[in-house]
Motif scaffolding. Structure first.
Motif, PDB file in Angstrom:
ATOM      1  N   VAL A   1       0.839  -1.203   0.000  1.00  9.48           N
ATOM      2  CA  VAL A   1       0.000   0.000   0.000  1.00  9.48           C
ATOM      3  C   VAL A   1       0.874   1.253   0.000  1.00  9.48           C
ATOM      4  CG1 VAL A   1      -1.644   1.363   1.338  1.00  9.48           C
ATOM      5  CG2 VAL A   1      -2.000  -1.099   1.062  1.00  9.48           C
ATOM      6  N   LEU A   2       1.902   1.260   0.852  1.00 11.34           N
ATOM      7  CA  LEU A   2       2.793   2.428   0.903  1.00 11.34           C
ATOM      8  C   LEU A   2       3.519   2.609  -0.425  1.00 11.34           C
ATOM      9  CD1 LEU A   2       4.310   2.050   4.489  1.00 11.34           C
ATOM     10  CD2 LEU A   2       2.563   3.670   3.735  1.00 11.34           C
ATOM     11  N   ASP A   3       3.964   1.504  -1.009  1.00 12.29           N
ATOM     12  CA  ASP A   3       4.635   1.591  -2.308  1.00 12.29           C
ATOM     13  C   ASP A   3       3.675   2.107  -3.386  1.00 12.29           C
ATOM     14  OD1 ASP A   3       7.067   0.766  -1.364  1.00 12.29           O
ATOM     15  OD2 ASP A   3       6.805  -1.337  -1.935  1.00 12.29           O
ATOM     16  N   THR A   4       2.426   1.679  -3.318  1.00 14.40           N
ATOM     17  CA  THR A   4       1.433   2.154  -4.287  1.00 14.40           C
ATOM     18  C   THR A   4       1.256   3.664  -4.199  1.00 14.40           C
ATOM     19  OG1 THR A   4       0.241   0.050  -4.201  1.00 14.40           O
ATOM     20  CG2 THR A   4      -0.971   1.951  -5.039  1.00 14.40           C
ATOM     21  N   ILE A   5       1.164   4.172  -2.974  1.00 13.18           N
ATOM     22  CA  ILE A   5       1.038   5.623  -2.780  1.00 13.18           C
ATOM     23  C   ILE A   5       2.228   6.341  -3.412  1.00 13.18           C
ATOM     24  CG2 ILE A   5       1.039   7.481  -1.050  1.00 13.18           C
ATOM     25  CD1 ILE A   5      -0.460   5.538   0.827  1.00 13.18           C
ATOM     26  N   LEU A   6       3.442   5.791  -3.187  1.00 15.06           N
ATOM     27  CA  LEU A   6       4.651   6.433  -3.701  1.00 15.06           C
ATOM     28  C   LEU A   6       4.731   6.367  -5.220  1.00 15.06           C
ATOM     29  CD1 LEU A   6       7.421   5.275  -1.182  1.00 15.06           C
ATOM     30  CD2 LEU A   6       6.019   7.320  -1.130  1.00 15.06           C
ATOM     31  N   TYR A   7       4.421   5.209  -5.786  1.00 17.80           N
ATOM     32  CA  TYR A   7       4.572   5.053  -7.229  1.00 17.80           C
ATOM     33  C   TYR A   7       3.515   5.839  -8.005  1.00 17.80           C
ATOM     34  CZ  TYR A   7       7.760   1.268  -5.917  1.00 17.80           C
ATOM     35  OH  TYR A   7       8.790   0.547  -5.380  1.00 17.80           O
ATOM     36  N   ILE A   8       2.289   5.851  -7.476  1.00 19.24           N
ATOM     37  CA  ILE A   8       1.232   6.629  -8.147  1.00 19.24           C
ATOM     38  C   ILE A   8       1.556   8.118  -8.066  1.00 19.24           C
ATOM     39  CG2 ILE A   8      -1.205   7.267  -8.107  1.00 19.24           C
ATOM     40  CD1 ILE A   8      -0.601   4.483  -9.224  1.00 19.24           C
ATOM     41  N   SER A   9       2.015   8.556  -6.904  1.00 14.23           N
ATOM     42  CA  SER A   9       2.393   9.968  -6.750  1.00 14.23           C
ATOM     43  C   SER A   9       3.547  10.328  -7.677  1.00 14.23           C
ATOM     44  CB  SER A   9       2.771  10.238  -5.297  1.00 14.23           C
ATOM     45  OG  SER A   9       3.114  11.585  -5.108  1.00 14.23           O
ATOM     46  N   SER A  10       4.512   9.422  -7.810  1.00 12.03           N
ATOM     47  CA  SER A  10       5.634   9.659  -8.729  1.00 12.03           C
ATOM     48  C   SER A  10       5.144   9.738 -10.168  1.00 12.03           C
ATOM     49  CB  SER A  10       6.665   8.545  -8.593  1.00 12.03           C
ATOM     50  OG  SER A  10       7.186   8.488  -7.279  1.00 12.03           O
ATOM     51  N   ALA A  11       4.161   8.876 -10.506  1.00 16.71           N
ATOM     52  CA  ALA A  11       3.590   8.911 -11.867  1.00 16.71           C
ATOM     53  C   ALA A  11       2.891  10.242 -12.115  1.00 16.71           C
ATOM     54  CB  ALA A  11       2.614   7.755 -12.045  1.00 16.71           C
ATOM     55  N   VAL A  12       2.186  10.759 -11.103  1.00 14.67           N
ATOM     56  CA  VAL A  12       1.518  12.064 -11.231  1.00 14.67           C
ATOM     57  C   VAL A  12       2.554  13.160 -11.477  1.00 14.67           C
ATOM     58  CG1 VAL A  12       0.172  13.819 -10.004  1.00 14.67           C
ATOM     59  CG2 VAL A  12      -0.498  11.420  -9.855  1.00 14.67           C
ATOM     60  N   ILE A  13       3.685  13.082 -10.766  1.00 19.91           N
ATOM     61  CA  ILE A  13       4.754  14.080 -10.960  1.00 19.91           C
ATOM     62  C   ILE A  13       5.309  13.997 -12.379  1.00 19.91           C
ATOM     63  CG2 ILE A  13       7.078  14.770 -10.252  1.00 19.91           C
ATOM     64  CD1 ILE A  13       6.339  13.858  -7.416  1.00 19.91           C
ATOM     65  N   LEU A  14       5.531  12.791 -12.873  1.00 21.57           N
ATOM     66  CA  LEU A  14       6.069  12.627 -14.225  1.00 21.57           C
ATOM     67  C   LEU A  14       5.094  13.148 -15.280  1.00 21.57           C
ATOM     68  CD1 LEU A  14       7.710   9.075 -13.961  1.00 21.57           C
ATOM     69  CD2 LEU A  14       8.866  11.294 -14.066  1.00 21.57           C
ATOM     70  N   VAL A  15       3.804  12.846 -15.108  1.00 19.06           N
ATOM     71  CA  VAL A  15       2.784  13.363 -16.035  1.00 19.06           C
ATOM     72  C   VAL A  15       2.735  14.886 -15.964  1.00 19.06           C
ATOM     73  CG1 VAL A  15       0.302  13.453 -16.516  1.00 19.06           C
ATOM     74  CG2 VAL A  15       1.383  11.265 -15.992  1.00 19.06           C
ATOM     75  N   SER A  16       2.800  15.422 -14.752  1.00 23.45           N
ATOM     76  CA  SER A  16       2.766  16.878 -14.568  1.00 23.45           C
ATOM     77  C   SER A  16       3.975  17.553 -15.192  1.00 23.45           C
ATOM     78  CB  SER A  16       2.691  17.219 -13.072  1.00 23.45           C
ATOM     79  OG  SER A  16       1.533  16.663 -12.478  1.00 23.45           O
ATOM     80  N   ALA A  17       5.148  16.909 -15.058  1.00 22.91           N
ATOM     81  CA  ALA A  17       6.369  17.458 -15.674  1.00 22.91           C
ATOM     82  C   ALA A  17       6.259  17.425 -17.196  1.00 22.91           C
ATOM     83  CB  ALA A  17       7.585  16.656 -15.213  1.00 22.91           C
ATOM     84  N   ALA A  18       5.676  16.342 -17.717  1.00 18.75           N
ATOM     85  CA  ALA A  18       5.485  16.242 -19.174  1.00 18.75           C
ATOM     86  C   ALA A  18       4.533  17.322 -19.667  1.00 18.75           C
ATOM     87  CB  ALA A  18       4.947  14.855 -19.526  1.00 18.75           C
TER      88      ALA A  18
ATOM     89  N   PHE B   1      12.053  10.445  -2.460  1.00 16.58           N
ATOM     90  CA  PHE B   1      11.956  11.593  -1.547  1.00 16.58           C
ATOM     91  C   PHE B   1      12.502  12.860  -2.216  1.00 16.58           C
ATOM     92  CE2 PHE B   1      14.396  14.149   1.577  1.00 16.58           C
ATOM     93  CZ  PHE B   1      13.319  14.725   2.235  1.00 16.58           C
ATOM     94  N   PHE B   2      13.612  12.731  -2.915  1.00 17.71           N
ATOM     95  CA  PHE B   2      14.216  13.862  -3.609  1.00 17.71           C
ATOM     96  C   PHE B   2      13.251  14.439  -4.655  1.00 17.71           C
ATOM     97  CE2 PHE B   2      16.536  15.047  -7.529  1.00 17.71           C
ATOM     98  CZ  PHE B   2      17.177  16.185  -7.068  1.00 17.71           C
ATOM     99  N   ILE B   3      12.664  13.571  -5.470  1.00 15.63           N
ATOM    100  CA  ILE B   3      11.723  14.003  -6.515  1.00 15.63           C
ATOM    101  C   ILE B   3      10.513  14.705  -5.896  1.00 15.63           C
ATOM    102  CG2 ILE B   3      10.108  13.171  -8.283  1.00 15.63           C
ATOM    103  CD1 ILE B   3      12.183  10.924  -8.832  1.00 15.63           C
ATOM    104  N   HIS B   4      10.010  14.145  -4.809  1.00 16.62           N
ATOM    105  CA  HIS B   4       8.817  14.729  -4.188  1.00 16.62           C
ATOM    106  C   HIS B   4       9.123  16.051  -3.489  1.00 16.62           C
ATOM    107  CE1 HIS B   4       6.960  10.889  -5.089  1.00 16.62           C
ATOM    108  NE2 HIS B   4       5.796  11.412  -4.757  1.00 16.62           N
ATOM    109  N   THR B   5      10.319  16.180  -2.959  1.00 19.25           N
ATOM    110  CA  THR B   5      10.708  17.461  -2.338  1.00 19.25           C
ATOM    111  C   THR B   5      10.710  18.569  -3.390  1.00 19.25           C
ATOM    112  OG1 THR B   5      12.051  16.326  -0.687  1.00 19.25           O
ATOM    113  CG2 THR B   5      12.502  18.669  -1.029  1.00 19.25           C
ATOM    114  N   ILE B   6      11.288  18.263  -4.553  1.00 20.39           N
ATOM    115  CA  ILE B   6      11.269  19.240  -5.646  1.00 20.39           C
ATOM    116  C   ILE B   6       9.837  19.539  -6.074  1.00 20.39           C
ATOM    117  CG2 ILE B   6      11.882  19.596  -8.081  1.00 20.39           C
ATOM    118  CD1 ILE B   6      14.469  18.143  -7.566  1.00 20.39           C
TER     119      ILE B   6
END
Length: 812
Positions: free
Chosen positions: A146-163, A225-230
């Motif tokens: 569950v924790l990994d899912t939260i992290l990976y989905i959030s990372s995917a949102v960041i990547l989509v947002s950056a794109a 953590f680094f990606i999310h801090t940015i």
């Protein structure tokens, strides 16, 4: 991963995956909210049914107790109560209900919002049940999944947002993205929500990085953590950034106490500090200008805005402290306490205070204790470090808001379940809980997916006015809109009925200027003298005062031949409204003797309109003396006003024939005001001087923003004068015709025709006159027709043939 584990993970992960992507592009979306609720209810229905049929062991989270209490209280707010009881429990609620309806009424001031809030709470409870049972009775792997899912989905949102930022994409699903920061274009459109969403995941990643013993996994979580801090910093959410950094410090201080004396802990903290510093450096270097504006602009009203909002809810709290106004009803009730409801607020941006406003002080305190009780006994034993996420959410929601968005609600709930104490149940209690969960899931699916269910929620398209007032008793916009529609109906009987709606709107928004304006318009329309008092009241309460309101009142008074009353209206304006009043006076002072008198009586305050009056009257010496008086008075003048004085001095110099002095004054004035039209005055004055001044003026005009067609047309018109001055007739006509093409101004087309006529070019003159007659048939009709005939009479036979050919081309 075995099938059972996968299905369990899938049921829990559906809302975690759907929410951030489906809610992209908008603050909230009812239809999408219903889709997410339905998905959670469906997953819960099959999951709890499976547990019930196969008689699996069950453990629930103590978190269900505070959630359940909130649900029960929300449903109680929907129950109609007798008027005497309503008056006792909620006097202000009774006041709103009795304005336009009678009979038993509920405590809530927004039935649909409270019903929807209840549905959302049920969805969270079903998610809590699935999560708690899976974590405490299933495989130990599910917690990490569950924790990994939260992290990976959030990372995917960041990547989509950056794109999206990279590709300059502005739309996502049904919404328009709002670019608020840099590096990324968050698909969670509200920057506070985005900062919260990324912040929760960032802190989870930090927790996992600190507690893991495997180096590669620590590096993975450290990178996340680094990606999310940015990402948090890139949202430029002031509250989100500060809450995030304080939560990181909080987590490190907690970890330091636990790992005191361990070298691995020191090394981990050192690496963490390097990661944080690198992330901060990257983000601040990329968006320094935006961050500087957000954090260092000490003169900005945004720093005081939230504090002022909190002050404005004092009356709200004192009126609803006992039972609250109803969960989700804030946006419908708050306008009553605002001086300007046009500054619409969906949320207060302070979750604890808003909760107290919607549920009452006593229940809020009870709910707080229930949450503390639920979390006590679990905490660090079951989920080390995750208390930092709770700290972040509490801190952020006190200075901003995010818990009204499913994107953040589900990750927060998942963390709370991991931190809260589990409770094992068996026997009849287990069966009762499972049956309740299955029933709740089924009814929730039915409610959000059927037309009947939507109507239960109060969401239907065919509501009449009486229904709407019943559903939203405190909403001032309902009677206000009805009043506007009635007044503009064109039917005298319908228009006469608008008085009752205006009265209701005034009672529901007593400090709103526009309802008093409507009252004034209505009363003057029926011939009542009180209309002028209402107009005066609208000016007095308007905060901030708008030029639109003053123009509306002036037009109404002029229609009634009572424009002399306008000066009296202006005396009612609040202190601080002088800039708006000045703008209005500059536009109207020369047209109205009473306003002229008012300006001259207050000329030391409204010195720009006063100068305007002197100059329009031709009292140039008086204007010159007055400018000297203002400059020697020691007044602190704004750059705009200093520039305006220079412009007036330039005009006075021009009247004397001192063109060089006029040019110098215009140059100084236009540099201070930055106005395109002031630079245009400078440009026209330069035509009376030499090439040096013309080039200076031209460069100033080119440096102006000329995005509008009107400005571009004016620029080309001046350019044509410059070309004529240089005896470049062909080029001058070309630029003048370009001005006409841009502006579509009939006067310019007529001017072009006259210039061609003066230069004995009747065909070209007639060509423009024909264009004028075709596209602007009502422009100076008789004059154009006479001129056309005169020009046509000057044509030779050859010219007549050429003109016929031109007409044929125009027709095609």
């Amino acid at each position: 991963m075995n099938n059972k584990l996968f299905l369990t993970w899938l049921g829990i992960s559906v809302p975690l995956i759907l929410s951030p992507f489906l809610l992209g592009g908008v603050y909230s979306h009812l239809e999408t909210g219903f889709v997410i609720v339905f998905a959670v209810a469906a997953a819960s229905f099959f999951y709890t049914g499976y547990l019930l049929v196969l008689k699996k062991p069950v453990a629930v989270s103590a978190l269900l107790i505070p959630f359940g209490a909130l649900l029960v209280y929300s449903l109680m707010q929907l129950i109609p109560v007798p008027l005497f009881l309503l008056k006792f429990l909620s006097p202000k609620g009774y006041y709103f209900h009795m304005i336009e309806s009678t009979g038993a009424r509920p405590l809530t001031m927004s039935i649909p919002d409270t019903f929807y809030s209840s549905v959302r709470i049920i969805a969270l409870m079903l998610f809590t049940f699935m999560m708690s049972r899976a974590v405490h009775c299933g495989s130990h792997k599910i917690r990490q999944m569950v924790l990994d899912t939260i992290l990976y989905i959030s990372s995917a949102v960041i990547l989509v947002s950056a794109a999206f930022e990279l590709l300059q994409i502005e739309k996502w699903l049904y919404g328009t993205l709002r670019s608020s920061g840099f590096l990324i274009e968050p698909i969670i459109v509200n920057p506070n929500h985005a900062a919260a969403y990324f912040g929760i995941s960032g802190i989870i990643a930090l927790v996992l990085a600190l507690k893991n013993d495997f180096r590669r996994i620590r590096i993975l979580y450290g990178a996340i953590f680094f990606i999310h801090t940015i990402a948090v910093i890139s949202t430029v959410s002031k509250g989100g950034i500060l809450a995030y950094l304080m939560s990181v410090i909080f987590l490190l201080s907690v970890q330091r106490k636990k790992e005191k004396g361990k070298s691995s802990g020191k090394t981990g903290r050192a690496l963490l500090m390097v990661t944080v510093l690198f992330a901060l450096t990257t983000a601040f270097y990329s968006g320094y200008t935006l961050l500087e504006r957000e954090f260092l602009d000490s003169g900005s009203d945004r720093y005081l805005e939230k504090a002022q909002n909190l002050k404005s809810v004092r009356g709200y709290f004192s009126d609803f402290y006992l039972t609250g106004s109803g969960t989700g009803s804030f946006s419908k009730v708050y306008p009553y306490y605002q001086s300007n409801p046009e500054r619409h607020f969906d949320q207060l941006e302070n979750e604890p205070v808003q909760l107290a406003l919607e549920t009452g002080a006593f229940f809020t305190i009870l709910l707080l204790f229930l949450f503390i009780w639920a979390l006590k006994g679990g905490g660090e034993k079951s989920a080390p470090g995750l208390s930092a996420v709770i700290f972040f959410v509490l801190l952020h929601n006190t200075v901003d808001f995010n818990l009204h968005n499913f994107s953040t609600l589900f990750p927060v709930t998942a963390v709370l379940v991991l931190v809260a104490r589990p409770v094992s149940i068996s026997g009849w209690k287990k069966k009762a809980v499972l049956l309740s969960a299955v029933t709740a899931a089924f009814l929730t699916m039915l409610t959000v997916s059927t037309e009947t269910g939507r109507k239960w929620c109060g969401y239907a398209l065919d509501h009449n006015y009486a229904d709407l007032v019943h559903l939203y008793p405190a909403d001032y916009s309902l009677p206000m809109k009805e009043a506007v529609l009635s007044m503009n109906s064109g039917d005298s009987a319908v228009s006469a009925s608008s008085g009752q709606f205006i009265s209701a709107a005034v009672m529901k928004a007593p400090d709103y200027y526009f309802v008093y304006y409507l009252a004034g318009k209505y009363m003057t329309r029926i011939g009542a003298s009180q209309g002028f008092e209402f107009y005066r009241k609208s000016v007095a309460v308007s905060d901030p005062l708008t030029i639109d309101l003053l123009n509306r009142i002036y037009r109404d008074l002029k229609y009634l031949h009572r424009e002399n009353e306008m000066a009296d209206m202006l005396r009612s304006a609040r202190a601080g409204s002088e800039p708006v009043v000045e703008k209005f006076l500059r536009e109207t002072s020369a047209k109205n003797n009473d306003i002229t008198k008012y300006v001259l009586e207050n000329r030391e305050i409204f010195y720009i309109p006063a100068l305007n009056i002197y100059i329009k009257k031709g009292e140039y010496s008086e204007a010159e003396k007055f400018i000297t008086l203002i400059e020697n008075s020691g007044k602190e003048l704004s750059p705009e006003h200093k520039g305006r004085l220079h412009m007036y001095k330039g005009l006075l110099c021009e009247k004397k024939g001192a063109y060089q002095e006029a040019f110098n004054e215009y140059l100084a004035g236009s540099s201070l005001t930055g106005s395109f039209y002031d630079r245009l005055v400078l440009a026209y004055s330069s035509l009376k001087l030499g090439k040096k001044e013309i080039e200076i003026a031209d460069s100033k005009l080119k440096g102006s923003e000329m995005h509008s067609a009107g400005k571009m047309a004016q620029y080309y018109k001046w350019l044509s004068k410059k070309e004529f001055l240089d005896n470049n007739f062909a080029k001058g006509m070309k630029t003048l015709e370009r001005s006409a093409d841009i502006s579509k101004d009939p006067a310019t087309i007529f001017e072009i025709a006259k210039i061609y006529s003066r230069n004995k070019m009747p065909v070209k003159s007639l060509e423009n006159l024909s264009k004028l007659k075709k596209h602007h048939p009502d422009f100076r009709k008789n004059e154009v027709e006479t001129f056309f005939k005169e020009e046509h009479g000057r044509l030779s036979e050859r010219d007549a043939e050429i003109f016929k050919e031109l007409l044929m081309k125009q027709d095609h």
